[in-house]
Enzyme design. Structure first.
Site, mmCIF file in Angstrom:
data_model
loop_
_atom_site.group_PDB
_atom_site.id
_atom_site.type_symbol
_atom_site.label_atom_id
_atom_site.label_comp_id
_atom_site.label_asym_id
_atom_site.label_seq_id
_atom_site.Cartn_x
_atom_site.Cartn_y
_atom_site.Cartn_z
ATOM 1 C CB SER A 196 18.817 37.662 -32.252
ATOM 2 O OG SER A 196 19.351 37.812 -30.989
ATOM 3 C CG HIS A 197 18.331 33.459 -30.020
ATOM 4 N ND1 HIS A 197 17.516 34.560 -30.101
ATOM 5 C CD2 HIS A 197 17.520 32.396 -29.896
ATOM 6 C CE1 HIS A 197 16.257 34.171 -30.013
ATOM 7 N NE2 HIS A 197 16.222 32.860 -29.889
ATOM 8 C CG ASP A 213 22.859 37.107 -29.130
ATOM 9 O OD1 ASP A 213 23.653 38.045 -28.893
ATOM 10 O OD2 ASP A 213 21.663 37.284 -29.441
ATOM 11 C CG ASP A 225 21.629 40.389 -32.014
ATOM 12 O OD1 ASP A 225 21.777 39.404 -31.264
ATOM 13 O OD2 ASP A 225 20.686 41.198 -31.878
ATOM 14 C CG ASP A 269 20.893 41.227 -28.411
ATOM 15 O OD1 ASP A 269 21.284 40.047 -28.556
ATOM 16 O OD2 ASP A 269 19.786 41.638 -28.825
ATOM 17 N NE ARG A 270 19.073 36.065 -26.854
ATOM 18 C CZ ARG A 270 18.131 35.163 -26.729
ATOM 19 N NH1 ARG A 270 18.387 34.005 -26.148
ATOM 20 N NH2 ARG A 270 16.922 35.378 -27.199
ATOM 21 C CE LYS A 285 18.628 40.163 -25.785
ATOM 22 N NZ LYS A 285 17.400 40.430 -26.547
HETATM 23 C C1 VG1 Z 1 13.313 35.595 -26.916
HETATM 24 C C2 VG1 Z 1 13.540 35.817 -25.428
HETATM 25 C C3 VG1 Z 1 13.318 37.271 -25.082
HETATM 26 C C4 VG1 Z 1 14.234 38.154 -25.959
HETATM 27 C C5 VG1 Z 1 13.993 37.834 -27.421
HETATM 28 C C6 VG1 Z 1 14.933 38.580 -28.323
HETATM 29 O O1 VG1 Z 1 11.985 35.911 -27.235
HETATM 30 O O2 VG1 Z 1 12.702 34.991 -24.666
HETATM 31 O O3 VG1 Z 1 13.565 37.477 -23.714
HETATM 32 O O4 VG1 Z 1 13.971 39.506 -25.716
HETATM 33 O O5 VG1 Z 1 14.188 36.443 -27.652
HETATM 34 O O6 VG1 Z 1 16.270 38.310 -28.022
HETATM 35 P P1 VG1 Z 1 10.838 34.786 -27.403
HETATM 36 O O7 VG1 Z 1 9.624 35.553 -27.822
HETATM 37 O O8 VG1 Z 1 11.342 33.809 -28.416
HETATM 38 O O9 VG1 Z 1 10.697 34.149 -26.072
HETATM 39 V V1 VG1 Z 1 17.391 38.243 -29.270
HETATM 40 O O10 VG1 Z 1 18.924 38.236 -28.578
HETATM 41 O O11 VG1 Z 1 16.905 36.925 -30.070
HETATM 42 O O12 VG1 Z 1 17.086 39.699 -30.090
HETATM 43 CO CO CO Z 2 20.378 38.817 -29.773
#
Ligand code: VG1
Ligand code: CO
Length: 555
Positions: A120-121, A289, A291, A293-294, A388
């Protein structure tokens, strides 16, 4: 086309790893960690073992965000799926699928589930991160009982199954047969684009975009949304060529951190704040981001916080064809600001507060309790998929802008005037030693029972606890989801540890304060929250435990 003759499969002996516990969203580790011999194979086999007996003869969706190690992993997973009796894999061309597109394909094809390869990010590239997660048949991330079972399985695994064939083609659309398994390679964008057409008023958005005085910029951050945004925004909606910046999907994301916030989406932010005197910034800006979804939403010289974005989309949803009949309810993660709750109240619909992570929205969406949901971490979505969805949020905004004929800033300011403003910010302390983070939480937790009724900066603490959630649909309980300090004026401080990092611990502090008075809607956010930031330090001694005087990222 037949790709191969029947293949003899011998189980491969393996040793378990002890660290394959999925976090907030799947298993995330560095690429080098994933490259350890059998590491990926063990985890995939653990997923497959938990899916038996439905796995035999099933259909799975497979794709990833294109980061380094995506293609190699796709090859391994295809061979393992075949050897484990999967009947069909629907694969995004080149092994690419955005997370929301994968979610949609699972639903559309009534697949058993899907495997999404993404961190993801998190940064990509050879020395970056990699990740894998399993989504269930509703298209959403597997719930905790499933990921817990996978973790248990991974600690005891002794063998895995893999077809002994190399070099399956990933890039040419069509149907292939690998032993008894079908592989259908599909265009990664088509089905998703079709879904978007069914939700939004494309002609109206096209009219807005084609208007000579309107311009937009979408920053794909060299990640998965590039092809999606080019097709939908430029080709289908007529945005000028070049409106999508950093639109190539590169395995290392161009060496950048594909996290759409004011710090990492620097190129976009510079454009949106470009020469204020001449007003040459685009009217609308957005980023997504790794993948897809953000989303980050901006106007010219204006930033919309994700929590406000959720509230504003909810308040204006009736302007979007898919939601014109109204919303059933709104969900938000616990640390997300309460702005959306105010909209729900006004609409007379329920609002739900869930732990962080999209998997907690799945039951609420499936049970028709909510239509929209969101997180402060730049995530917004609806019942159209079970993830998302970055581009969906962008299209929501464009549809609302087209209907209202106002600027982003005007829409946000009017929203604040009507509902009041929830000042909001998150402070991250990244990569701190796990021991320091755990010590901080141990002491904070120990003191919680003494905090109620205490006063800090003229606010009295009404609740100090560690958030537990009982899912209203299946009654499952999730404990330890973040320390909440709630004050009598509605202000909140939340402390949480990240569940997506791959190095050390990341401490997240969330601050929120509500101001009704429109005269005070122009404060600088960090100043508006300053006394809460000070209180957090008194309560948790963040500087002492982390040795850091400033957070690494402020959003
Ligand atoms: C983070 C965010 C959370 C989100 C998750 C996955 O998690 O705070 O809101 O759902 O990333 O997003 P954490 O546990 O690091 O706070 V993604 O776009 O990285 O799949
Ligand atoms: Co993501």
């Amino acid at each position: 086309m037949y790709y191969s003759k029947p293949i003899k499969v011998q189980p491969v002996k393996t040793q378990p790893f002890t660290d394959q516990k999925p976090g907030t969203s799947g298993l995330r580790k560095t690429v080098n960690h994933f490259k350890q011999s059998d590491y990926l194979q063990n985890f995939v086999q653990s997923i497959f073992n938990c899916l038996k007996p439905q796995l035999l003869g099933s259909t799975l969706v497979l794709g990833g965000d294109g980061r380094y190690y995506n293609r190699e992993s796709i090859q391994v997973i295809l061979r393992m799926a075949s050897a484990n009796g999967v009947a069909k894999v629907i694969l995004g061309q080149g092994g690419i699928l955005s997370t929301p597109a994968a979610s949609h394909l699972i639903r559309k094809n009534q697949a058993l589930g899907g495997i999404i390869l993404s961190a993801s990010h998190n940064p990509g590239g050879m020395n970056g991160d990699f990740g894998i997660k399993y989504n269930i048949s509703n298209g959403g991330p597997a719930p905790e009982d499933f990921t817990d079972a996978v973790f248990e399985e991974s600690k005891n695994i002794s063998e895995y199954h893999i077809a002994s064939i190399k070099g399956i083609p990933l890039d040419i659309l069509g149907e292939y047969t690998l032993d008894k398994m079908k592989i259908e390679i599909i265009d990664a964008v088509d089905d998703y684009a079709e879904l978007m057409i069914s939700l939004f008023d494309f002609p109206k958005i096209r009219e807005l975009i084609n208007h000579h005085s309107f311009s937009l910029c979408f920053d794909a951050m060299y990640a998965v949304t590039g092809p999606y945004a080019k097709k939908i925004l430029e080709q289908m909606l007529g945005a000028e060529e070049g409106s999508v910046i950093r639109g190539e999907n590169l395995p290392n994301f161009g060496g950048f951190h594909p996290d759409p916030n004011l710090v990492h989406a620097k190129q976009l932010v510079e454009k949106m704040y470009d020469s204020e005197e001449t007003g040459s910034a685009p009217n609308f800006g957005a980023a997504s981001d790794g993948d897809g979804d953000r989303n980050m939403i901006m106007g010219d010289y204006f930033f919309v916080t994700p929590s406000d974005s959720l509230a504003i989309i909810a308040a204006n949803a009736h302007l979007i064809p898919a939601y014109k009949k109204g919303l059933k309810g709104i969900g938000r993660s616990m640390p997300t600001s309460q702005a959306a709750d105010r909209v729900a109240k006004k609409l007379g619909i329920p609002s739900y507060e869930t732990p962080t992570g999209w998997k907690f929205f799945g039951n609420l969406l499936d049970d028709n309790r909510i239509t929209l949901c969101g997180e402060e971490s730049f995530g917004t979505g609806s019942d159209h998929v079970r993830e998302k969805d970055g581009l969906w949020a962008v299209l929501c905004w464009l549809n609302i802008l087209a209907e209202r004929g106002q600027s982003v800033e005007d829409i946000v300011r009017q929203h604040w005037a009507e509902y009041g403003r929830n000042y909001y910010s998150r402070h991250d302390y990244e990569n701190i030693p796990s021991k320091s983070a755990n010590d901080l939480f141990t002491v904070l937790q120990r003191n919680l029972s003494t905090l109620k009724g205490r006063m800090f900066n003229n606010r009295t603490i009404t609740t100090a606890d560690n958030f537990s959630y009982t899912d209203p649909v299946d009654q499952s309980v999730s404990h330890n989801q973040g320390v909440r300090i709630l004050f009598d004026d509605g202000a909140r401080i939340i402390f949480r540890l990240s569940g997506t990092g791959t190095e050390g611990a990341t401490l997240r502090l969330y601050f929120e304060r509500y101001i009704r008075n429109v005269e005070q809607h122009d404060l600088e956010t960090q100043e508006a929250l300053y006394d809460l930031i000070e209180t957090a330090e008194l309560l948790a001694n963040v500087i002492g435990y982390t040795g850091m005087h400033e957070p690494t990222v402020i959003t």
